[in-house]
Design an enzyme around this catalytic site. Sequence first.
Site, short mmCIF file in Angstrom:
data_model
loop_
_atom_site.label_atom_id
_atom_site.label_comp_id
_atom_site.label_asym_id
_atom_site.label_seq_id
_atom_site.Cartn_x
_atom_site.Cartn_y
_atom_site.Cartn_z
N ALA A 10 0.86 -1.19 0.00
CA ALA A 10 0.00 0.00 0.00
C ALA A 10 0.89 1.23 0.00
O ALA A 10 2.06 1.16 0.39
CB ALA A 10 -0.87 -0.01 1.24
N GLY B 217 0.63 -5.20 0.58
CA GLY B 217 -0.53 -5.27 -0.32
C GLY B 217 -0.19 -5.84 -1.68
O GLY B 217 -1.06 -6.38 -2.36
N GLU C 264 -0.38 -9.45 -1.14
CA GLU C 264 -1.80 -9.79 -1.00
C GLU C 264 -2.51 -9.77 -2.35
O GLU C 264 -3.38 -10.59 -2.62
CB GLU C 264 -2.46 -8.83 -0.01
CG GLU C 264 -1.94 -9.05 1.40
CD GLU C 264 -2.42 -7.98 2.36
OE1 GLU C 264 -2.03 -6.80 2.17
OE2 GLU C 264 -3.18 -8.30 3.26
N GLU D 20 4.05 -5.36 7.17
CA GLU D 20 3.18 -4.43 7.89
C GLU D 20 3.53 -4.33 9.36
O GLU D 20 3.36 -3.27 9.99
CB GLU D 20 1.71 -4.85 7.75
CG GLU D 20 1.14 -4.71 6.35
CD GLU D 20 1.34 -5.93 5.47
OE1 GLU D 20 2.16 -6.81 5.80
OE2 GLU D 20 0.66 -5.99 4.42
N1 COA Z 1 4.57 3.29 -0.20
C1 COA Z 1 4.99 4.51 -0.59
N2 COA Z 1 6.21 4.75 -1.10
C2 COA Z 1 7.03 3.69 -1.22
C3 COA Z 1 6.67 2.40 -0.83
C4 COA Z 1 5.37 2.21 -0.30
N3 COA Z 1 4.90 1.02 0.07
N4 COA Z 1 7.71 1.56 -1.05
C5 COA Z 1 8.69 2.32 -1.58
N5 COA Z 1 8.30 3.60 -1.68
C6 COA Z 1 9.05 4.75 -2.19
C7 COA Z 1 10.12 5.21 -1.23
O1 COA Z 1 9.57 6.04 -0.22
C8 COA Z 1 11.04 5.95 -2.16
O2 COA Z 1 10.46 7.20 -2.46
P1 COA Z 1 11.40 8.53 -2.53
O3 COA Z 1 12.38 8.23 -3.65
O4 COA Z 1 10.43 9.61 -2.89
O5 COA Z 1 12.05 8.65 -1.20
C9 COA Z 1 10.97 5.11 -3.43
O6 COA Z 1 9.76 4.37 -3.34
C10 COA Z 1 12.13 4.13 -3.57
O7 COA Z 1 12.16 3.33 -2.41
P2 COA Z 1 13.50 3.09 -1.55
O8 COA Z 1 13.10 2.69 -0.17
O9 COA Z 1 14.41 4.27 -1.67
O10 COA Z 1 14.12 1.87 -2.37
P3 COA Z 1 15.03 0.68 -1.80
O11 COA Z 1 15.48 -0.06 -3.00
O12 COA Z 1 16.04 1.18 -0.85
O13 COA Z 1 14.01 -0.25 -0.95
C11 COA Z 1 11.95 -1.43 -0.53
C12 COA Z 1 12.92 -0.87 -1.58
C13 COA Z 1 10.73 -1.97 -1.28
C14 COA Z 1 12.61 -2.58 0.26
C15 COA Z 1 11.55 -0.31 0.45
O14 COA Z 1 11.11 0.81 -0.31
C16 COA Z 1 10.44 -0.67 1.40
O15 COA Z 1 10.67 -1.33 2.40
N6 COA Z 1 9.17 -0.24 1.11
C17 COA Z 1 8.06 -0.41 1.98
C18 COA Z 1 7.52 -1.82 1.94
C19 COA Z 1 6.38 -1.98 2.91
O16 COA Z 1 6.51 -1.80 4.11
N7 COA Z 1 5.19 -2.35 2.39
C20 COA Z 1 4.00 -2.59 3.16
C21 COA Z 1 3.14 -1.38 3.16
S1 COA Z 1 1.70 -1.63 4.16
#
Ligand code: COA
Length: 258
Positions: free
Chosen positions: A65, A109, A112, A132
Amino acid sequence: MSETVLCEQVDRVAILTINRPDKMNALSEAVRGEMLAHLARLESDGSVGVVVITGAGEKAFIAGADIGEFAGRTPFDQRWAMRSPRIFDVMASYPKPVIAMINGYCLGGGCELAMSCDLRVASSTASFGQPEINLGLIPGGGGTQRMPRLVGAGQAMRLILSGDRIGAEEARAMGLVELVFSPEELRGKTLELASRIASRSPLTLKVAKEAVRASERLSIEDGIAYERDLFCLCFSSSDKEEGVAAFLAKRPAQWTGR
Ligand code: COA
């Protein structure tokens, strides 16, 4: 339609691509709304037999999400954001087969959404998880219910309670994905499978999917009785007559979907 979800068609396969690669294809409200609109349109498009869902770019399928939308939200706001129809449920009960083509991070999500699809085909570089717990949340897109049904309660507990990420091979070994290909092969192999499925009778695909989906909610006795009724219902279709006649005449069947 805006460009947050792209739609293309290859033969009888429609491909929906979530197009926010700079945000790891996070499922914003706009993405969910556009996906629902595309799915509604594709449902009544007779030229489409199968839908494939994927993410734009090299890194992510869907990283969950859109976390930015959670900040400051009240329970009332969140309840409204989670109003029906929900994308997860629409996909799980969609009348046409839906395949997740998982090209990278498949988290929260996103995982999911993949679990709501009928089949999951992943790149060997994909990773999976329900993170989450790290946000003070639990899965809210059906993950606590669909994951144990796919991988068993123990592995679901492990992933949901720890927030750990796993790789594609491990996901395949536990039943979270069905097939794994190299990143180079992913699209071609997924489309091959999707086209093969899409070449079957659309009517019979719908009934077969309905029967398998019923196993998620029915006891074994009720499920087998339901399957018998659906099997007999197939005897009312032209496609059953055509399929049997084509086999006996040693020729390819010409399906009409009736
Ligand atoms: N929602 C909103 N923005 C997200 C996102 C999410 N679920 N996942 C990644 N992004 C955004 C980051 O904030 C970043 O934005 P920015 O460049 O404006 O700062 C961009 O996507 C790139 O992500 P980044 O974290 O810099 O890349 P990474 O390669 O270091 O890590 C992930 C990738 C997927 C491991 C990491 O982004 C992450 O853990 N995301 C969240 C996953 C999560 O918790 N999902 C469940 C949500 S309920």
